[in-house]
Design a protein around this motif. Structure first.
Motif, PDB file in Angstrom:
ATOM      1  N   MET A   1       0.831  -1.190   0.000  1.00 22.68           N
ATOM      2  CA  MET A   1       0.000   0.000   0.000  1.00 22.68           C
ATOM      3  C   MET A   1       0.873   1.251   0.000  1.00 22.68           C
ATOM      4  SD  MET A   1      -2.554   1.513   2.919  1.00 22.68           S
ATOM      5  CE  MET A   1      -1.104   2.217   3.741  1.00 22.68           C
ATOM      6  N   GLU A   2       0.609   2.177  -0.948  1.00 29.06           N
ATOM      7  CA  GLU A   2       1.337   3.433  -1.009  1.00 29.06           C
ATOM      8  C   GLU A   2       0.586   4.512  -0.238  1.00 29.06           C
ATOM      9  OE1 GLU A   2       2.261   4.628  -4.931  1.00 29.06           O
ATOM     10  OE2 GLU A   2       3.143   2.713  -5.523  1.00 29.06           O
ATOM     11  N   LEU A   3       1.328   5.355   0.457  1.00 25.57           N
ATOM     12  CA  LEU A   3       0.729   6.412   1.275  1.00 25.57           C
ATOM     13  C   LEU A   3       0.552   7.661   0.417  1.00 25.57           C
ATOM     14  CD1 LEU A   3      -0.255   6.707   4.168  1.00 25.57           C
ATOM     15  CD2 LEU A   3       1.960   7.694   4.754  1.00 25.57           C
ATOM     16  N   THR A   4      -0.467   7.644  -0.437  1.00 24.25           N
ATOM     17  CA  THR A   4      -0.762   8.770  -1.317  1.00 24.25           C
ATOM     18  C   THR A   4      -1.834   9.661  -0.683  1.00 24.25           C
ATOM     19  OG1 THR A   4      -2.518   7.587  -2.483  1.00 24.25           O
ATOM     20  CG2 THR A   4      -0.259   7.310  -3.300  1.00 24.25           C
ATOM     21  N   LEU A   5      -2.042  10.835  -1.263  1.00 20.64           N
ATOM     22  CA  LEU A   5      -3.070  11.749  -0.770  1.00 20.64           C
ATOM     23  C   LEU A   5      -4.449  11.104  -0.880  1.00 20.64           C
ATOM     24  CD1 LEU A   5      -3.919  14.514   0.292  1.00 20.64           C
ATOM     25  CD2 LEU A   5      -3.983  15.325  -2.077  1.00 20.64           C
ATOM     26  N   THR A   6      -4.687  10.384  -1.975  1.00 16.18           N
ATOM     27  CA  THR A   6      -5.975   9.712  -2.140  1.00 16.18           C
ATOM     28  C   THR A   6      -6.199   8.670  -1.039  1.00 16.18           C
ATOM     29  OG1 THR A   6      -5.885  10.005  -4.543  1.00 16.18           O
ATOM     30  CG2 THR A   6      -7.370   8.306  -3.699  1.00 16.18           C
ATOM     31  N   THR A   7      -5.164   7.893  -0.757  1.00 15.47           N
ATOM     32  CA  THR A   7      -5.264   6.883   0.290  1.00 15.47           C
ATOM     33  C   THR A   7      -5.581   7.530   1.637  1.00 15.47           C
ATOM     34  OG1 THR A   7      -3.686   5.447  -0.848  1.00 15.47           O
ATOM     35  CG2 THR A   7      -4.053   5.035   1.498  1.00 15.47           C
ATOM     36  N   ILE A   8      -4.901   8.629   1.932  1.00 14.60           N
ATOM     37  CA  ILE A   8      -5.117   9.317   3.208  1.00 14.60           C
ATOM     38  C   ILE A   8      -6.543   9.856   3.308  1.00 14.60           C
ATOM     39  CG2 ILE A   8      -4.453  11.319   4.599  1.00 14.60           C
ATOM     40  CD1 ILE A   8      -1.604  10.966   3.480  1.00 14.60           C
ATOM     41  N   LEU A   9      -7.022  10.500   2.239  1.00 17.27           N
ATOM     42  CA  LEU A   9      -8.357  11.087   2.260  1.00 17.27           C
ATOM     43  C   LEU A   9      -9.444  10.021   2.376  1.00 17.27           C
ATOM     44  CD1 LEU A   9      -8.000  13.889  -0.449  1.00 17.27           C
ATOM     45  CD2 LEU A   9      -8.052  14.158   2.044  1.00 17.27           C
ATOM     46  N   VAL A  10      -9.292   8.932   1.624  1.00 20.15           N
ATOM     47  CA  VAL A  10     -10.295   7.866   1.660  1.00 20.15           C
ATOM     48  C   VAL A  10     -10.304   7.182   3.029  1.00 20.15           C
ATOM     49  CG1 VAL A  10     -10.933   5.617   0.708  1.00 20.15           C
ATOM     50  CG2 VAL A  10     -10.280   7.479  -0.826  1.00 20.15           C
ATOM     51  N   ALA A  11      -9.120   6.901   3.566  1.00 20.03           N
ATOM     52  CA  ALA A  11      -9.036   6.261   4.885  1.00 20.03           C
ATOM     53  C   ALA A  11      -9.608   7.178   5.967  1.00 20.03           C
ATOM     54  CB  ALA A  11      -7.589   5.910   5.214  1.00 20.03           C
ATOM     55  N   ALA A  13     -11.910   9.448   5.576  1.00 24.61           N
ATOM     56  CA  ALA A  13     -13.369   9.454   5.423  1.00 24.61           C
ATOM     57  C   ALA A  13     -13.993   8.179   5.986  1.00 24.61           C
ATOM     58  CB  ALA A  13     -13.742   9.612   3.945  1.00 24.61           C
ATOM     59  N   GLY A  14     -13.336   7.042   5.751  1.00 22.81           N
ATOM     60  CA  GLY A  14     -13.855   5.782   6.268  1.00 22.81           C
ATOM     61  C   GLY A  14     -13.864   5.741   7.785  1.00 22.81           C
ATOM     62  N   VAL A  15     -12.780   6.193   8.406  1.00 21.50           N
ATOM     63  CA  VAL A  15     -12.702   6.211   9.871  1.00 21.50           C
ATOM     64  C   VAL A  15     -13.705   7.209  10.442  1.00 21.50           C
ATOM     65  CG1 VAL A  15     -11.206   6.746  11.846  1.00 21.50           C
ATOM     66  CG2 VAL A  15     -10.304   5.443   9.904  1.00 21.50           C
ATOM     67  N   PHE A  16     -13.862   8.346   9.783  1.00 25.54           N
ATOM     68  CA  PHE A  16     -14.863   9.330  10.217  1.00 25.54           C
ATOM     69  C   PHE A  16     -16.262   8.714  10.195  1.00 25.54           C
ATOM     70  CE2 PHE A  16     -18.133  12.390   9.113  1.00 25.54           C
ATOM     71  CZ  PHE A  16     -17.985  13.352  10.106  1.00 25.54           C
ATOM     72  N   LEU A  36     -15.245   1.739   1.903  1.00 27.80           N
ATOM     73  CA  LEU A  36     -14.493   2.925   1.486  1.00 27.80           C
ATOM     74  C   LEU A  36     -12.989   2.664   1.516  1.00 27.80           C
ATOM     75  CD1 LEU A  36     -16.335   5.944   3.173  1.00 27.80           C
ATOM     76  CD2 LEU A  36     -16.062   5.497   0.728  1.00 27.80           C
ATOM     77  N   LEU A  37     -12.517   2.056   2.597  1.00 32.83           N
ATOM     78  CA  LEU A  37     -11.096   1.765   2.709  1.00 32.83           C
ATOM     79  C   LEU A  37     -10.647   0.763   1.653  1.00 32.83           C
ATOM     80  CD1 LEU A  37     -11.780   3.044   5.537  1.00 32.83           C
ATOM     81  CD2 LEU A  37      -9.890   1.683   6.430  1.00 32.83           C
ATOM     82  N   LEU A 206      -7.231  11.665  13.966  1.00 35.54           N
ATOM     83  CA  LEU A 206      -7.911  12.958  14.020  1.00 35.54           C
ATOM     84  C   LEU A 206      -9.380  12.842  13.633  1.00 35.54           C
ATOM     85  CD1 LEU A 206      -5.137  15.137  12.331  1.00 35.54           C
ATOM     86  CD2 LEU A 206      -5.632  14.942  14.777  1.00 35.54           C
ATOM     87  N   ALA A 207      -9.733  11.810  12.859  1.00 38.09           N
ATOM     88  CA  ALA A 207     -11.122  11.653  12.421  1.00 38.09           C
ATOM     89  C   ALA A 207     -12.022  11.129  13.527  1.00 38.09           C
ATOM     90  CB  ALA A 207     -11.175  10.702  11.218  1.00 38.09           C
TER      91      ALA A 207
END
Length: 252
Positions: A1-11, A13-16, A36-37, A206-207
């Motif tokens: 798994m790459e730590l991209t901006l898309t990955t961060i935003l989607v993860a 949102a899923g945790v939120f 979502l994740l 933070l979510a």
């Protein structure tokens, strides 16, 4: 798994979303956020990512769901089965056909909701049953370990009891607090998160207060009937997701 901006935003949102469901209904609907994740990582990695985050979510949720909201007689019956079920799910993880379990849980959940609708979609209080509680605890333990779907078995036991909305949510919250703490080590043993996954966990922390806090505000605004109808509605969404996962698993 790459730590991209898309990955961060989607993860994030899923945790939120999972935190929101936790604050609004006490837990049990984490499976709604997992799809979502799965858009940016495989489901097993998602499970490993969420396992420690669930613990943080549980601890934060305890500020809202205090001991006065726990149905202690039901928890005494449910928790031993939950722990045993998680142990059984861990031991059988590599041997069970996850697709079959997922399909069976989805069909059973839809039947349960269907019976409620046929009965007039009203909240009816039914007596507590020790065998049903033990069965629900075991089933929830196995399915939360194997398929991240421990909510439906618990809801099938608790909803017919007609508990007050705060007691229902608080009991569900503590049930999954124990369950998530129990399955943390087994999940980490199965997944062994990478450095990127641990970094993503830290960002997603933070979510948790945002999601749980907003969900709690919704919980307070809903009346008893609305909460139960929302829970049954979420069970339908969960059941359809389980059926989709099972069928697509066979087709794929």
């Amino acid at each position: 798994m790459e730590l991209t901006l898309t990955t961060i935003l989607v993860a994030f949102a899923g945790v939120f979303l999972i935190g929101f469901m936790r604050g609004a209904f006490g837990g049990g609907f984490a499976i709604i956020g997992i799809p979502l994740l799965s858009l940016v990582m495989d489901p097993v990695t998602a499970g490993g990512l969420l396992a420690p985050l669930f613990i943080a979510m549980d601890l934060y949720a305890l500020r809202y769901f205090k001991p006065s909201t726990w149905s202690k007689p039901d928890l005494v019956l449910l928790l031993p089965g939950l722990v045993i079920g998680i142990g059984a799910g861990f031991l059988l993880f590599r041997f069970l056909d996850h697709r079959t379990i997922t399909l069976a849980m989805g069909v059973t959940t839809l039947i349960f909701v269907g019976l409620w609708l046929v009965g007039g979609a009203e909240v009816r209080t039914r007596p507590r049953s020790t065998p049903k509680a033990i069965t629900a605890g075991l089933a929830s333990g196995v399915t939360t370990m194997v398929a991240h779907s421990g909510g439906p078995p618990l809801a099938m036991y608790l909803l017919p009891l007609g508990l007050g909305k705060d007691v229902y949510a608080g009991t569900t919250s503590l049930f999954f607090t124990v369950g998530n703490a129990t399955k943390l080590v087994p999940w980490l043993l199965l997944v062994k998160p990478s450095a990127h996954v641990w970094s993503l966990m830290a960002l997603c922390l933070l979510a948790i207060p945002l999601g749980v806090g907003l969900g709690w505000r919704l919980h307070g605004a809903l009346d008893q009937r609305q909460v139960y109808r929302a829970c049954y509605g979420l069970l339908v969404v969960t059941a359809l997701k389980l059926l989709w996962d099972g069928v697509s698993g066979y087709l794929g």
